[in-house]
Design an enzyme around this catalytic site. Sequence first.
Site, PDB file in Angstrom:
ATOM      1  CG  LEU A 101      26.386  17.869 -23.031  1.00  0.00           C
ATOM      2  CD1 LEU A 101      27.889  17.357 -22.571  1.00  0.00           C
ATOM      3  CD2 LEU A 101      25.478  17.260 -22.555  1.00  0.00           C
ATOM      4  CG  ASP A 102      22.871  23.102 -19.658  1.00  0.00           C
ATOM      5  OD1 ASP A 102      22.509  23.523 -20.781  1.00  0.00           O
ATOM      6  OD2 ASP A 102      22.390  22.525 -18.698  1.00  0.00           O
ATOM      7  CB  ILE A 103      28.618  26.617 -19.708  1.00  0.00           C
ATOM      8  CG1 ILE A 103      30.229  26.950 -19.777  1.00  0.00           C
ATOM      9  CG2 ILE A 103      27.806  27.041 -18.374  1.00  0.00           C
ATOM     10  CD1 ILE A 103      30.396  28.360 -19.542  1.00  0.00           C
ATOM     11  CG  HIS A 184      18.762  23.942 -18.442  1.00  0.00           C
ATOM     12  ND1 HIS A 184      18.654  25.233 -17.789  1.00  0.00           N
ATOM     13  CD2 HIS A 184      19.882  24.057 -19.279  1.00  0.00           C
ATOM     14  CE1 HIS A 184      19.654  26.010 -18.138  1.00  0.00           C
ATOM     15  NE2 HIS A 184      20.280  25.256 -19.073  1.00  0.00           N
TER      16      HIS A 184
END
EC number: 5.4.99.19
Length: 231
Positions: A101-103, A184
């Site tokens: 997962l993105d930050i 994304h």
Amino acid sequence: MRLDKFIAQQLGVSRAIAGREIRGNRVTVDGEIVRNAAFKLLPEHDVAYDGNPLAQQHGPRYFMLNKPQGYVCSTDDPDHPTVLYFLDEPVAWKLHAAGRLDIDTTGLVLMTDDGQWSHRITSPRHHCEKTYLVTLESPVADDTAEQFAKGVQLHNEKDLTKPAVLEVITPTQVRLTISEGRYHQVKRMFAAVGNHVVELHRERIGGITLDADLAPGEYRPLTEEEIASVV
């Protein structure tokens, strides 16, 4: 397993350094100092380094974590804290995220040291579904669900996205299920239809749903049924 190999794994050092620590009288087995690096460890042995117990690991491990914002899913990052911060497990550095997962994205992260198992989640040919709770900047357009079901064109991508399922909860909150893992992807899908993702939270990977009892930063082992659901 040889004692020096076990110590190397536990401390994250080379076998040579592990051997040096063993010869330095810093390792005990069942309360007795052992100076032989080739000592054969058995599962029932209790090992300690400088008096600190070291747990022997038996078989692959599988966990679910409720990831908070501000942490990255890589196991080593010079600029940001990683999800390993939350995992109070022996040799946690051996675990990796099966689907990152993105930050700034929260929710379900699966951590394991079983590479074949995680490959079945991340490999494009397995089409593993992921479900996200999405908060949008603007009300979702009436035709967004239809567009996502047909596939949308992402910026700088040749192929349309695979059919996705959109459930509208409120005008600015939706649930999206996708079966691919492009870079994304969720944020770019909504950008492709003129909207902007404000918050993103992963609820499900395949047949594994984030445990509602886990607060952000908490984790638990997967059940046998959850592990077996990844095929």
